[in-house]
Design an enzyme around this catalytic site. Sequence first.
Site, mmCIF file in Angstrom:
data_model
loop_
_atom_site.group_PDB
_atom_site.id
_atom_site.type_symbol
_atom_site.label_atom_id
_atom_site.label_comp_id
_atom_site.label_asym_id
_atom_site.label_seq_id
_atom_site.Cartn_x
_atom_site.Cartn_y
_atom_site.Cartn_z
ATOM 1 N N GLU A 213 0.845 -1.194 0.000
ATOM 2 C CA GLU A 213 0.000 0.000 0.000
ATOM 3 C C GLU A 213 0.880 1.243 0.000
ATOM 4 O O GLU A 213 1.972 1.223 0.574
ATOM 5 C CB GLU A 213 -0.909 -0.004 1.244
ATOM 6 N N HIS B 101 -7.870 1.304 1.722
ATOM 7 C CA HIS B 101 -7.768 0.866 3.122
ATOM 8 C C HIS B 101 -8.527 1.828 4.044
ATOM 9 O O HIS B 101 -7.961 2.377 4.994
ATOM 10 C CB HIS B 101 -6.300 0.734 3.550
HETATM 11 N N1 LIG Z 1 -10.002 -2.631 6.291
HETATM 12 C C1 LIG Z 1 -9.904 -2.038 7.458
HETATM 13 O O1 LIG Z 1 -9.847 -0.816 7.555
HETATM 14 C C2 LIG Z 1 -9.868 -2.880 8.703
HETATM 15 C C3 LIG Z 1 -10.395 -2.344 9.882
HETATM 16 C C4 LIG Z 1 -10.366 -3.131 11.010
HETATM 17 C C5 LIG Z 1 -9.801 -4.390 10.988
HETATM 18 N N2 LIG Z 1 -9.270 -4.858 9.836
HETATM 19 C C6 LIG Z 1 -8.681 -6.207 9.785
HETATM 20 O O2 LIG Z 1 -9.703 -7.133 10.098
HETATM 21 C C7 LIG Z 1 -9.155 -8.149 10.924
HETATM 22 C C8 LIG Z 1 -10.257 -8.795 11.721
HETATM 23 O O3 LIG Z 1 -10.736 -7.896 12.692
HETATM 24 P P1 LIG Z 1 -11.642 -8.388 13.917
HETATM 25 O O4 LIG Z 1 -11.796 -7.251 14.830
HETATM 26 O O5 LIG Z 1 -12.849 -9.070 13.430
HETATM 27 O O6 LIG Z 1 -10.653 -9.448 14.559
HETATM 28 P P2 LIG Z 1 -11.031 -10.641 15.548
HETATM 29 O O7 LIG Z 1 -9.751 -11.052 16.168
HETATM 30 O O8 LIG Z 1 -12.166 -10.248 16.412
HETATM 31 O O9 LIG Z 1 -11.549 -11.789 14.567
HETATM 32 C C9 LIG Z 1 -10.714 -12.522 13.725
HETATM 33 C C10 LIG Z 1 -11.295 -13.916 13.610
HETATM 34 O O10 LIG Z 1 -10.543 -14.645 12.636
HETATM 35 C C11 LIG Z 1 -10.375 -15.965 13.128
HETATM 36 N N3 LIG Z 1 -9.262 -16.595 12.431
HETATM 37 C C12 LIG Z 1 -7.931 -16.437 12.672
HETATM 38 N N4 LIG Z 1 -7.237 -17.190 11.801
HETATM 39 C C13 LIG Z 1 -8.124 -17.814 10.996
HETATM 40 C C14 LIG Z 1 -8.002 -18.714 9.920
HETATM 41 N N5 LIG Z 1 -6.807 -19.121 9.491
HETATM 42 N N6 LIG Z 1 -9.128 -19.179 9.336
HETATM 43 C C15 LIG Z 1 -10.359 -18.774 9.769
HETATM 44 N N7 LIG Z 1 -10.517 -17.912 10.815
HETATM 45 C C16 LIG Z 1 -9.424 -17.439 11.408
HETATM 46 C C17 LIG Z 1 -10.178 -15.787 14.614
HETATM 47 O O11 LIG Z 1 -10.401 -16.973 15.320
HETATM 48 C C18 LIG Z 1 -11.196 -14.700 14.924
HETATM 49 O O12 LIG Z 1 -12.454 -15.233 15.240
HETATM 50 C C19 LIG Z 1 -8.117 -7.401 11.762
HETATM 51 O O13 LIG Z 1 -7.126 -8.261 12.249
HETATM 52 C C20 LIG Z 1 -7.566 -6.399 10.778
HETATM 53 O O14 LIG Z 1 -6.456 -6.955 10.141
HETATM 54 C C21 LIG Z 1 -9.301 -4.134 8.693
HETATM 55 O O1 LIG Z 2 -6.295 2.854 10.128
HETATM 56 C C1 LIG Z 2 -5.572 2.015 9.613
HETATM 57 O O2 LIG Z 2 -4.527 2.290 9.013
HETATM 58 C C2 LIG Z 2 -5.891 0.533 9.733
HETATM 59 C C3 LIG Z 2 -7.350 0.222 9.849
HETATM 60 C C4 LIG Z 2 -7.603 -1.262 9.996
HETATM 61 O O3 LIG Z 2 -6.940 -2.010 9.056
HETATM 62 C C5 LIG Z 2 -7.327 -1.783 11.379
HETATM 63 O O4 LIG Z 2 -6.524 -2.695 11.539
HETATM 64 O O5 LIG Z 2 -7.974 -1.283 12.304
#
Ligand SMILES: NC(=O)c1ccc[n+]([C@@H]2O[C@H](COP(=O)([O-])OP(=O)(O)OC[C@H]3O[C@@H](n4cnc5c(N)ncnc54)[C@H](O)[C@@H]3O)[C@@H](O)[C@H]2O)c1
Ligand SMILES: O=C(O)CC[C@@H](O)C(=O)O
Length: 412
Positions: A270, A293
């Site tokens: 990114e 993102h």
């Molecule tokens: N795009 C964005 O802006 C944004 C924002 C927030 C979070 N995220 C990403 O989203 C991810 C998930 O967030 P969350 O709060 O739901 O996390 P979380 O930890 O609550 O949930 C993740 C889930 O994935 C499961 N998991 C782990 N490895 C796995 C696998 N190999 N196969 C299947 N399931 C698996 C875990 O058991 C858990 O239930 C974060 O780690 C982050 O990287 C992205």
């Molecule tokens: O704000 C960011 O850069 C990351 C957001 C999201 O991927 C997260 O992990 O919460």
Amino acid sequence: MSAQTSYPKPDIRVLLLEGVSPTAVESFRNAGYSQVQLYDKSLPPEKLREEIAAAHIVGIRSRTQLDADVLSHARRLIAVGCFCIGTNQVDLDAAELAGIPVFNAPYSNTRSVAELVVAEAIMLMRGIPQKNAQCHRGGWSKSAAGSHEVRGKTLGIVGYGHIGTQVGVIAESLGMQVIFHDIETKLSLGNARTAGGLDDLLARSDVVTLHVPETTATQGMFGAAQIARMKRGAHLINASRGTVVDIDALAAALKSGQIGGAAVDVFPVEPQGNADPFVSPLVGLDNVILTPHIGGSTLEAQDNIGLEVAAKLIRYSDNGSTLSAVNFPEVTLPEHTGSLRLLHIHRNMPGVLSQVNDVFSRLGVNIDGQFLRTHPKVGYVVIDVTATHEQATQVRDELARIPGTLRTRILY
Ligand SMILES: NC(=O)c1ccc[n+]([C@@H]2O[C@H](COP(=O)([O-])OP(=O)(O)OC[C@H]3O[C@@H](n4cnc5c(N)ncnc54)[C@H](O)[C@@H]3O)[C@@H](O)[C@H]2O)c1
Ligand SMILES: O=C(O)CC[C@@H](O)C(=O)O
């Protein structure tokens, strides 16, 4: 809470990168931290090393990589705040072994991501990305071909954690059938049902959405083989981490029609900041919604994240509390009004605690309270004492000499 730390607060340097919310800056300033430096993007490696060497507290989002090498330059650093959910950008073990707790905001942007994902599922099922692109080029394709309601269709959620469950609840309220796959046994919300494994989920879903963290197991977990197991023409959403999906395999499947459409918010590489170019094999494909993102980037979420993570960092700096640190022994501490507080972070090996206590008895300093938590590799002991500043400084210097000591601090 005591307003004083062993290092005068006005000298504590807080470095905030990647445009974290102004609510964080305000929180630090209100708590007496006047040296707060805010950059609106991540820093190039050399500049990062230089800045982090002088910082006591650093706040980042997902772009800044704090690996073992960078952390080795951070000799004054006491804590790291990830102003986001993901903490994969930090070498958590290296930070722990350097005596640095890492904090994040595990829920503050959950809802924002979930709303976007459900909206994208609707857009993809209606073929809106292609229609939108055609209209922008002066085309007109008024047709119902390939356009579907989401009601009654199957949404497959991979990773049924905080975001995955929220997505499921909202999708179900629209009449979707929700199935999920997780490596942990998860209680299903509403009528969601666990799939019989990832392959079963892929074979049954009209839209697959990924919500796993970046781990060694999830890197590259979604490649050509998984795509081939999806229903032909089904849709894929990835708002988790860019490394989870083989982006070249996805581009090929979008061109061949194996995948009907995709919404992608995260990429293996990114740009560092908004002025830098975005390069991806998905650029130019009409059937893809590309977003930079921003799954969690709503003002509501960012303001809450700013407040939440700043509060955790301030609490640790002022009070020593490591509650909800993601890599560190968690100690919840009462306020220490009327007593001095010594923090001792050490390698978890036999005999350290008795040597710590020995220092106090040798120097004749009475212990008012002691709090200890250990992880397999690191121990964190907090000792409240009634003592003069001079005595506390003497104790701190002696504690620092104990073999295995990683860091010591005094809070007045
Ligand atoms: N795009 C964005 O802006 C944004 C924002 C927030 C979070 N995220 C990403 O989203 C991810 C998930 O967030 P969350 O709060 O739901 O996390 P979380 O930890 O609550 O949930 C993740 C889930 O994935 C499961 N998991 C782990 N490895 C796995 C696998 N190999 N196969 C299947 N399931 C698996 C875990 O058991 C858990 O239930 C974060 O780690 C982050 O990287 C992205
Ligand atoms: O704000 C960011 O850069 C990351 C957001 C999201 O991927 C997260 O992990 O919460």
